[in-house]
Write a protein that holds these residues in place. Sequence first.
Motif, short mmCIF file in Angstrom:
data_model
loop_
_atom_site.label_atom_id
_atom_site.label_comp_id
_atom_site.label_asym_id
_atom_site.label_seq_id
_atom_site.Cartn_x
_atom_site.Cartn_y
_atom_site.Cartn_z
N PHE A 176 -7.42 32.69 -4.26
CA PHE A 176 -7.86 31.60 -3.71
C PHE A 176 -7.16 31.37 -2.47
CE2 PHE A 176 -7.55 26.93 -2.91
CZ PHE A 176 -8.56 26.80 -1.95
N THR A 177 -7.58 31.72 -1.21
CA THR A 177 -6.85 31.54 0.04
C THR A 177 -7.35 30.38 1.02
OG1 THR A 177 -8.27 33.27 1.27
CG2 THR A 177 -6.52 34.04 -0.08
N ALA A 178 -8.67 29.91 0.91
CA ALA A 178 -9.10 29.11 1.72
C ALA A 178 -10.37 28.41 1.26
CB ALA A 178 -9.13 29.49 3.23
N TYR A 179 -10.74 27.26 1.79
CA TYR A 179 -12.18 26.62 1.88
C TYR A 179 -12.35 25.94 3.20
CZ TYR A 179 -10.94 22.10 0.35
OH TYR A 179 -10.51 20.71 0.35
N ARG A 180 -13.64 25.67 3.24
CA ARG A 180 -14.12 25.05 4.36
C ARG A 180 -15.19 23.93 3.91
NH1 ARG A 180 -14.89 27.84 9.39
NH2 ARG A 180 -15.08 29.80 7.97
N ASP B 7 -8.95 22.95 11.90
CA ASP B 7 -10.57 22.74 12.55
C ASP B 7 -11.34 23.63 11.64
OD1 ASP B 7 -12.66 23.59 14.26
OD2 ASP B 7 -12.19 21.37 15.02
N PRO B 8 -12.51 23.15 11.18
CA PRO B 8 -13.36 23.95 10.23
C PRO B 8 -13.71 25.46 11.02
CG PRO B 8 -14.48 22.09 11.19
CD PRO B 8 -13.07 21.95 11.41
N GLY B 9 -13.55 25.37 12.35
CA GLY B 9 -13.84 26.64 12.89
C GLY B 9 -12.74 27.73 13.06
N ALA B 10 -11.67 27.09 12.74
CA ALA B 10 -10.60 28.06 12.89
C ALA B 10 -10.44 29.30 11.98
CB ALA B 10 -9.16 27.40 12.64
N ARG C 54 -10.69 22.82 7.48
CA ARG C 54 -10.53 24.05 6.79
C ARG C 54 -9.23 23.85 6.09
NH1 ARG C 54 -11.44 30.30 8.39
NH2 ARG C 54 -11.08 31.38 6.35
N LEU C 55 -9.11 24.36 4.76
CA LEU C 55 -7.91 24.40 4.24
C LEU C 55 -7.41 25.84 3.82
CD1 LEU C 55 -6.48 22.05 1.18
CD2 LEU C 55 -6.61 24.67 0.94
N HIS C 56 -6.17 25.96 4.26
CA HIS C 56 -5.55 27.49 4.22
C HIS C 56 -4.33 27.46 3.20
CE1 HIS C 56 -7.66 28.45 7.95
NE2 HIS C 56 -7.23 27.17 8.26
#
Length: 220
Positions: free
Chosen positions: A137-141, A163-166, A146-148
Amino acid sequence: MTIHSLYIYDRHCACVYYQDWHRTRRPKPAADGGLLPGVCATMSASASAAEAASSNALAAAFGSPRNSLLSSSSGVVVAEARSPLLPTLAPSAPVAPQQPGITSTGLPFDEEAKLVYGVIISLRNMVKKLSGKDEQFTAYRTSAYRLHLFETASGYKFVMLSDPGADSLRFVMRQIYVGPFLDYVVRNPLVSMDSKEHGIDNEYFRMAVDRMVRGLSVFS
């Protein structure tokens, strides 16, 4: 696109470092004893009490509850004073100091840090159960952010909200780990690693992270 905040957790599930940049809704200071010393000065209960005492002292010194000098975490200094030509006017009710454009989430920081860690653990376990041990698990939006996630071999978890678009920021957190974290934290004999009593209290590390993040093209 922009970067909102950075959390670092140790292998004891404790938040040992926090720093933010573009947050329009900041959490309240942590409850007394709910946050390790050194994690973030602006989010600790003692710092909040000290700031309030300093503001009260300044108000008493100038003789007006509206005279105040407030410094925010962003370095912006805000001053407000009543005119000395109107001493007979009744003082208005004191207004809680707040940086323009910044509102509170209504949630103490220690509770927010626990929620972020809980989300990470829950999603990581779900990914492992659904996809097998080889998947990570690396990220979710979401629609708002967005979480990294970047996890080291020693159990430290670097969590960045953007930002969610990153695009993926795992490489940024890895650079923070192999650069400032190893230089100013791991190799620093004055910093106690795996401590359950203190966070990462190192201004050189904080300044290096701030300089690295502000230099990114995604930061605006």
